[in-house]
Design a protein around this motif. Structure first.
Motif, PDB file in Angstrom:
ATOM      1  N   ASN A 107       0.676  -1.329  -0.138  1.00  0.00           N
ATOM      2  CA  ASN A 107      -0.260   0.069  -0.644  1.00  0.00           C
ATOM      3  C   ASN A 107       1.228   1.078  -0.266  1.00  0.00           C
ATOM      4  O   ASN A 107       0.302   2.307  -0.572  1.00  0.00           O
ATOM      5  N   ALA A 108       2.122   1.157   0.545  1.00  0.00           N
ATOM      6  CA  ALA A 108       2.700   2.712   0.584  1.00  0.00           C
ATOM      7  C   ALA A 108       3.628   1.878  -0.564  1.00  0.00           C
ATOM      8  O   ALA A 108       3.098   3.483  -1.023  1.00  0.00           O
ATOM      9  N   GLN A 111       1.085   4.204  -3.068  1.00  0.00           N
ATOM     10  CA  GLN A 111       0.966   5.667  -3.111  1.00  0.00           C
ATOM     11  C   GLN A 111       2.687   6.642  -2.920  1.00  0.00           C
ATOM     12  O   GLN A 111       2.607   7.272  -3.905  1.00  0.00           O
ATOM     13  N   ARG A 112       3.133   6.112  -2.581  1.00  0.00           N
ATOM     14  CA  ARG A 112       4.940   6.413  -3.355  1.00  0.00           C
ATOM     15  C   ARG A 112       4.737   6.342  -5.082  1.00  0.00           C
ATOM     16  O   ARG A 112       5.528   7.692  -5.750  1.00  0.00           O
ATOM     17  N   GLN A 114       2.419   6.672  -6.686  1.00  0.00           N
ATOM     18  CA  GLN A 114       1.362   7.035  -7.578  1.00  0.00           C
ATOM     19  C   GLN A 114       0.757   5.953  -8.721  1.00  0.00           C
ATOM     20  O   GLN A 114       0.232   6.787 -10.064  1.00  0.00           O
ATOM     21  N   ASP A 116      -2.387   2.426  -9.323  1.00  0.00           N
ATOM     22  CA  ASP A 116      -3.419   1.885  -8.320  1.00  0.00           C
ATOM     23  C   ASP A 116      -3.439   0.023  -8.442  1.00  0.00           C
ATOM     24  O   ASP A 116      -3.553  -0.018  -7.270  1.00  0.00           O
ATOM     25  N   LYS A 147      -3.883  -5.449  -6.233  1.00  0.00           N
ATOM     26  CA  LYS A 147      -2.664  -4.456  -6.204  1.00  0.00           C
ATOM     27  C   LYS A 147      -1.579  -5.358  -6.940  1.00  0.00           C
ATOM     28  O   LYS A 147      -1.155  -4.322  -6.737  1.00  0.00           O
TER      29      LYS A 147
END
Length: 327
Positions: A107-108, A111-112, A114, A116, A147
């Motif tokens: 998940n991190a 985010q880093r 950017q 999906d 993911k």
């Protein structure tokens, strides 16, 4: 550009890929990183390699900003992360391959970077403190959630990979698709010996790293000069000592002579040698300068020059070909 299947999977990866280890968020500016990724993408590179542990997460942040700014269509590139070493924080549950860290780290990374989803997600090292079964189930959860698309390992032993495959089959889960081992003219045993049954019987793909043995095979060090190289980076003394070992340097100097006779840069000879191995799905290039990357991206032109005779001469010079067990 040539594209190869990632093992037995249907995913096509460029034979040459681009990685950010030691450079993004550390050795080079974000502007240079942007230029390098653009040059690679324009040359047909479709796989960009990263990890939570690179520059403690900063490498992924830099790459994520570039991917967002470039606005490349998501189906035109493959991006990876790796889990094990942790990012900036190194608490007891912020490293390793526990279900908690594997999922939180994914998940991190999303985010880093950017994005999906991650195309490839690697277990960066084996975790002796976590049952392989726990890690396999965690990876399968991420696959089901969309993911990640494929998962694999990096620097695992053949027996550890086999255990992950066995757990997957027993529980009707999706097992590891690829391994990211070091492979070059110095380090050959895993790809040419230990993993052979994994290639033959399980269709394991590979995304090899350090094809120039941390620069030893680049031609820069044949005179012992490490100025302006990654070996002069802070904290890299261990790598410098390993790379510059006297016995290795003698062999590389002889290899340089062969490259000179063929009118080739030593780096291109060494990179082309890696690509000759049919079990190499993609070879990760690293670079800190645009001209250096442009030069290495033309290495596919050199592969046909490596005849059986040349390959035999390289083996004779290096003396690193693994001895296969007699059956």
């Amino acid at each position: 550009m040539e594209y190869r299947r990632l093992g037995k999977s249907g995913l096509q990866v460029s034979a040459l890929s681009f990685g950010s280890w030691l450079t993004f968020g550390n050795q080079i500016t974000d502007k240079v990183a942007d230029e390098l990724m653009g040059v690679a993408y324009d040359a047909g590179v479709n796989f960009f390699d990263n990890a939570e542990g690179y520059a403690e997460g900063k490498s992924e942040m830099v790459m994520g900003k570039i991917l967002k700014a470039q606005k490349w269509e998501r189906d035109t590139f493959v991006v990876s992360s790796k889990v094990f070493f942790g990012a900036e924080r190194k608490g007891p549950n912020q490293m390793g391959l526990s279900r908690k860290h594997v999922i939180e780290a994914c998940n991190a990374a999303l985010q880093r970077l950017q994005v999906d989803y991650l195309d490839l997600y690697f277990c960066h090292r084996p975790d002796k403190n976590t049952p392989i079964e726990e890690t396999v189930f965690a990876m399968n959860t991420l696959l089901q959630q969309g993911k990640i698309m494929y998962w694999g390992t990096s620097e695992w032993s053949a027996s550890e990979i086999m255990e992950a495959i066995s757990v997957s089959k027993q529980n009707h889960l999706i097992g590891p698709t690829m391994e990211q081992p070091q492979y070059n003219l110095i380090e050959r045993n895993k790809l040419e010996n230990e993993y052979l049954h994994l290639f033959k019987n399980h269709g394991l793909g590979t995304t090899i790293w350090s094809p120039l043995a941390s620069g030893l095979l680049s031609g820069k060090f044949t005179k012992g000069d490490t100025k302006n190289t990654r070996l002069e980076l802070k904290g890299m003394d261990w790598l410098k000592d390993r790379v510059m070992a006297e016995e290795k340097m003698k062999k590389v100097i002889e290899l340089q002579k062969l490259a000179d006779k063929m009118n080739l840069p030593l780096a291109k000879l060494s990179l082309a040698w890696c690509l000759k191995n049919p079990n190499v799905s993609t070879m990760i290039l690293g670079a800190s300068k645009v001209e250096q990357l442009r030069e290495n991206l033309t290495v596919l032109e050199v592969v046909p020059l490596l005849t059986d005779k040349v390959m035999g001469k390289i083996d004779e010079i290096m003396g690193t070909k693994p001895e296969l067990p007699a059956f």
